[in-house]
Design a protein around this motif. Structure first.
Motif, mmCIF file in Angstrom:
data_model
loop_
_atom_site.group_PDB
_atom_site.id
_atom_site.type_symbol
_atom_site.label_atom_id
_atom_site.label_comp_id
_atom_site.label_asym_id
_atom_site.label_seq_id
_atom_site.Cartn_x
_atom_site.Cartn_y
_atom_site.Cartn_z
ATOM 1 N N SER A 67 0.815 -1.223 0.000
ATOM 2 C CA SER A 67 0.000 0.000 0.000
ATOM 3 C C SER A 67 0.846 1.269 0.000
ATOM 4 O O SER A 67 0.351 2.350 -0.318
ATOM 5 N N ALA A 68 2.118 1.156 0.329
ATOM 6 C CA ALA A 68 3.004 2.323 0.322
ATOM 7 C C ALA A 68 3.509 2.660 -1.082
ATOM 8 O O ALA A 68 4.029 3.749 -1.306
ATOM 9 N N LYS A 69 3.339 1.738 -2.027
ATOM 10 C CA LYS A 69 3.794 1.982 -3.395
ATOM 11 C C LYS A 69 2.857 2.977 -4.090
ATOM 12 O O LYS A 69 1.649 2.985 -3.858
ATOM 13 N N SER A 70 3.430 3.775 -4.950
ATOM 14 C CA SER A 70 2.656 4.800 -5.654
ATOM 15 C C SER A 70 1.804 4.183 -6.761
ATOM 16 O O SER A 70 2.050 3.059 -7.206
ATOM 17 N N LYS A 71 0.851 4.965 -7.212
ATOM 18 C CA LYS A 71 0.012 4.555 -8.330
ATOM 19 C C LYS A 71 0.882 4.267 -9.551
ATOM 20 O O LYS A 71 0.679 3.273 -10.244
ATOM 21 N N GLU A 72 1.863 5.117 -9.803
ATOM 22 C CA GLU A 72 2.745 4.942 -10.955
ATOM 23 C C GLU A 72 3.523 3.629 -10.858
ATOM 24 O O GLU A 72 3.695 2.926 -11.854
ATOM 25 N N ASP A 73 4.012 3.299 -9.649
ATOM 26 C CA ASP A 73 4.728 2.037 -9.452
ATOM 27 C C ASP A 73 3.826 0.851 -9.759
ATOM 28 O O ASP A 73 4.241 -0.124 -10.396
ATOM 29 N N LYS A 74 2.585 0.944 -9.300
ATOM 30 C CA LYS A 74 1.648 -0.161 -9.514
ATOM 31 C C LYS A 74 1.276 -0.287 -10.987
ATOM 32 O O LYS A 74 1.202 -1.401 -11.520
ATOM 33 N N LEU A 75 1.057 0.836 -11.650
ATOM 34 C CA LEU A 75 0.742 0.791 -13.074
ATOM 35 C C LEU A 75 1.912 0.222 -13.870
ATOM 36 O O LEU A 75 1.718 -0.554 -14.816
ATOM 37 N N GLU A 76 3.115 0.579 -13.487
ATOM 38 C CA GLU A 76 4.310 0.051 -14.145
ATOM 39 C C GLU A 76 4.416 -1.460 -13.923
ATOM 40 O O GLU A 76 4.766 -2.208 -14.842
ATOM 41 N N ALA A 77 4.109 -1.911 -12.721
ATOM 42 C CA ALA A 77 4.153 -3.347 -12.421
ATOM 43 C C ALA A 77 3.144 -4.104 -13.286
ATOM 44 O O ALA A 77 3.451 -5.163 -13.832
ATOM 45 N N VAL A 78 1.949 -3.536 -13.434
ATOM 46 C CA VAL A 78 0.937 -4.196 -14.271
ATOM 47 C C VAL A 78 1.390 -4.198 -15.733
ATOM 48 O O VAL A 78 1.176 -5.180 -16.445
ATOM 49 N N GLY A 79 2.037 -3.134 -16.179
ATOM 50 C CA GLY A 79 2.575 -3.103 -17.537
ATOM 51 C C GLY A 79 3.591 -4.210 -17.757
ATOM 52 O O GLY A 79 3.609 -4.861 -18.809
ATOM 53 N N TYR A 80 4.423 -4.433 -16.772
ATOM 54 C CA TYR A 80 5.409 -5.513 -16.839
ATOM 55 C C TYR A 80 4.704 -6.871 -16.929
ATOM 56 O O TYR A 80 5.060 -7.722 -17.748
ATOM 57 N N ILE A 81 3.691 -7.055 -16.108
ATOM 58 C CA ILE A 81 2.919 -8.301 -16.113
ATOM 59 C C ILE A 81 2.261 -8.495 -17.474
ATOM 60 O O ILE A 81 2.276 -9.590 -18.038
ATOM 61 N N ARG A 82 1.712 -7.431 -17.983
ATOM 62 C CA ARG A 82 1.040 -7.481 -19.284
ATOM 63 C C ARG A 82 2.022 -7.917 -20.374
ATOM 64 O O ARG A 82 1.684 -8.722 -21.232
ATOM 65 N N ASP A 83 3.244 -7.385 -20.324
ATOM 66 C CA ASP A 83 4.266 -7.797 -21.303
ATOM 67 C C ASP A 83 4.572 -9.287 -21.192
ATOM 68 O O ASP A 83 4.730 -9.971 -22.203
ATOM 69 N N ILE A 84 4.648 -9.776 -19.964
ATOM 70 C CA ILE A 84 4.907 -11.209 -19.758
ATOM 71 C C ILE A 84 3.781 -12.036 -20.374
ATOM 72 O O ILE A 84 4.020 -13.017 -21.079
ATOM 73 N N LEU A 85 2.536 -11.622 -20.111
ATOM 74 C CA LEU A 85 1.395 -12.371 -20.627
ATOM 75 C C LEU A 85 1.271 -12.257 -22.146
ATOM 76 O O LEU A 85 0.915 -13.222 -22.821
ATOM 77 N N ASP A 145 -9.363 3.119 -9.081
ATOM 78 C CA ASP A 145 -10.082 2.540 -10.215
ATOM 79 C C ASP A 145 -9.194 2.361 -11.443
ATOM 80 O O ASP A 145 -9.380 1.418 -12.206
ATOM 81 N N ASP A 146 -8.243 3.252 -11.650
ATOM 82 C CA ASP A 146 -7.341 3.122 -12.801
ATOM 83 C C ASP A 146 -6.488 1.861 -12.677
ATOM 84 O O ASP A 146 -6.278 1.145 -13.663
ATOM 85 N N ILE A 147 -6.010 1.602 -11.479
ATOM 86 C CA ILE A 147 -5.200 0.395 -11.252
ATOM 87 C C ILE A 147 -6.066 -0.850 -11.434
ATOM 88 O O ILE A 147 -5.653 -1.810 -12.084
ATOM 89 N N LYS A 148 -7.272 -0.809 -10.890
ATOM 90 C CA LYS A 148 -8.182 -1.947 -11.068
ATOM 91 C C LYS A 148 -8.419 -2.215 -12.551
ATOM 92 O O LYS A 148 -8.374 -3.357 -13.007
ATOM 93 N N GLU A 149 -8.657 -1.145 -13.307
ATOM 94 C CA GLU A 149 -8.972 -1.313 -14.717
ATOM 95 C C GLU A 149 -7.804 -1.907 -15.506
ATOM 96 O O GLU A 149 -8.004 -2.799 -16.329
ATOM 97 N N VAL A 150 -6.575 -1.452 -15.244
ATOM 98 C CA VAL A 150 -5.442 -2.014 -15.995
ATOM 99 C C VAL A 150 -5.171 -3.462 -15.584
ATOM 100 O O VAL A 150 -4.751 -4.266 -16.412
ATOM 101 N N ILE A 151 -5.425 -3.795 -14.325
ATOM 102 C CA ILE A 151 -5.280 -5.191 -13.900
ATOM 103 C C ILE A 151 -6.305 -6.063 -14.622
ATOM 104 O O ILE A 151 -5.976 -7.129 -15.154
ATOM 105 N N LEU A 152 -7.551 -5.610 -14.660
ATOM 106 C CA LEU A 152 -8.594 -6.392 -15.332
ATOM 107 C C LEU A 152 -8.322 -6.519 -16.818
ATOM 108 O O LEU A 152 -8.538 -7.583 -17.411
ATOM 109 N N ASP A 153 -7.816 -5.461 -17.428
ATOM 110 C CA ASP A 153 -7.445 -5.521 -18.839
ATOM 111 C C ASP A 153 -6.335 -6.544 -19.054
ATOM 112 O O ASP A 153 -6.389 -7.340 -20.002
#
Length: 142
Positions: free
Chosen positions: A10-28, A55-63
């Protein structure tokens, strides 16, 4: 999985989380993961998405989940129960992704959940598509 630590921190920023999801998306999308490995990642995302407050983080995770689950085995085997238990916590944009995943699952148990969104005019087309996909997959044993 470093990205999982970022999403669950929870201490990580929105940008960090969005970047992490981008990395996951690349893997998938571009990795050479087996269906089992992809399923494990997607199931982890299913657990993480309900823990997010943005909501933005939720949406990119669901995508990432929807687009990363294109293998029939993965679509049918995804654990959507963490999400189903928290549907009221998602906005319409997120629900659009969720309805697609419920339809793609081919699990008739999700029919009532999909149909419960028929009265939401913003999701009317998503509901029709999810039900059509659900019926197709059930009929063709996919």
């Amino acid at each position: 999985m470093e990205w999982l630590n970022i999403l669950s921190n929870s201490a990580k920023s929105k940008e960090d989380k969005l970047e992490a999801v981008g990395y996951i998306r690349d893997i998938l999308d571009y990795g050479s993961e087996t269906d089992d490995a992809s399923l494990k990642i997607i199931n982890s995302l299913s657990e993480q998405v309900v823990k997010q407050n943005d909501d933005d983080i939720k949406e990119v995770i669901l995508d990432a989940m929807l687009e990363g689950s294109k293998a029939p085995f993965v679509e049918k085997s995804m654990n959507l129960e963490p999400i189903v238990g928290h549907l009221t916590e998602f906005n319409d944009e997120c629900l659009s992704y969720i309805l697609s995943m419920l339809g793609n699952s081919g699990n008739n148990d999700y029919r009532a959940i999909i149909e419960s969104y028929k009265t939401n005019l913003r999701l009317e087309e998503d509901v029709e598509e999810a039900l059509s996909e659900l019926d197709y997959r059930i009929k063709n044993n996919l």
